[in-house]
Design a protein around this motif. Sequence first.
Motif, short mmCIF file in Angstrom:
data_model
loop_
_atom_site.label_atom_id
_atom_site.label_comp_id
_atom_site.label_asym_id
_atom_site.label_seq_id
_atom_site.Cartn_x
_atom_site.Cartn_y
_atom_site.Cartn_z
N VAL A 50 0.84 -1.13 -0.03
CA VAL A 50 0.14 0.20 0.05
C VAL A 50 0.84 1.40 0.06
CG1 VAL A 50 -1.54 1.37 1.49
CG2 VAL A 50 -2.10 -1.00 0.96
N ALA A 51 2.04 1.31 0.72
CA ALA A 51 2.81 2.41 0.91
C ALA A 51 3.46 2.60 -0.45
CB ALA A 51 3.94 2.21 1.97
N ALA A 55 2.89 5.90 -2.89
CA ALA A 55 4.19 6.51 -3.07
C ALA A 55 4.20 6.64 -4.67
CB ALA A 55 5.35 6.27 -2.37
N GLY A 56 3.96 5.78 -5.34
CA GLY A 56 4.03 5.64 -6.82
C GLY A 56 2.91 6.32 -7.50
N ILE A 83 -0.98 6.19 4.55
CA ILE A 83 -1.03 7.14 3.53
C ILE A 83 -0.66 8.41 3.99
CG2 ILE A 83 -2.80 7.91 1.82
CD1 ILE A 83 -4.18 5.14 1.92
N THR A 84 -1.35 8.91 5.09
CA THR A 84 -0.76 10.22 5.50
C THR A 84 0.88 10.41 5.71
OG1 THR A 84 -2.96 10.29 6.65
CG2 THR A 84 -1.25 11.95 7.45
N HIS A 85 1.43 9.25 6.35
CA HIS A 85 2.73 9.49 6.61
C HIS A 85 3.43 9.24 4.90
CE1 HIS A 85 6.47 8.80 8.76
NE2 HIS A 85 7.03 8.09 7.67
N VAL A 86 3.14 8.64 4.22
CA VAL A 86 3.78 8.55 2.85
C VAL A 86 3.60 9.92 2.14
CG1 VAL A 86 3.25 7.50 0.45
CG2 VAL A 86 3.45 5.99 2.36
N GLY A 91 4.81 13.04 -1.89
CA GLY A 91 4.24 14.19 -2.51
C GLY A 91 2.70 14.40 -2.12
N TRP A 92 2.32 15.59 -2.06
CA TRP A 92 0.95 15.63 -1.73
C TRP A 92 -0.08 15.23 -2.68
CZ3 TRP A 92 0.77 17.31 3.31
CH2 TRP A 92 -0.68 17.89 3.65
N PRO A 93 0.00 15.25 -3.94
CA PRO A 93 -0.84 14.91 -4.97
C PRO A 93 -1.07 13.46 -4.89
CG PRO A 93 0.46 16.68 -6.11
CD PRO A 93 1.04 16.37 -4.75
N LYS A 94 0.15 12.84 -4.69
CA LYS A 94 0.11 11.33 -4.69
C LYS A 94 -0.58 10.81 -3.50
CE LYS A 94 4.16 10.51 -7.56
NZ LYS A 94 5.60 10.16 -7.67
N GLY A 95 -0.40 11.58 -2.39
CA GLY A 95 -0.90 11.02 -1.22
C GLY A 95 -2.27 11.38 -1.21
#
Length: 108
Positions: A50-51, A55-56, A83-86, A91-95
């Motif tokens: 999931v992380a 991230a990708g 997901i918050t940590h990642v 990057g904000w858009p990916k998260g």
Amino acid sequence: MTDQPRQVGGGRRTLGGFAPKLAALTDDVLFDDVWNRPELSARDRSLITVAVLAAGGDTAQLGFHLGRAVENGVTQEELIEAITHVTFYAGWPKGMGAMGVAQKLFTD
């Protein structure tokens, strides 16, 4: 780590008639071999997956793996926190995209 359920892929079910080799590799190598190696639990593998997908920015695969993570014992709260940590590292858009997938999955 042998007390965990065997991880099974769905490649043949979803892509077998269209892309049989990719389906076989998904089921036989990725899931039957890699996901069932004893060095990490299925729960840990799910959290890592999931992380990495978050991230990708790979939201197309994320919904499936969020569901698989829950099946493997990761809680909704842990997934939201991961997901918050990642988000801060990837990057904000990916998260935000990943969290949108999680929100849809957990609220539908």
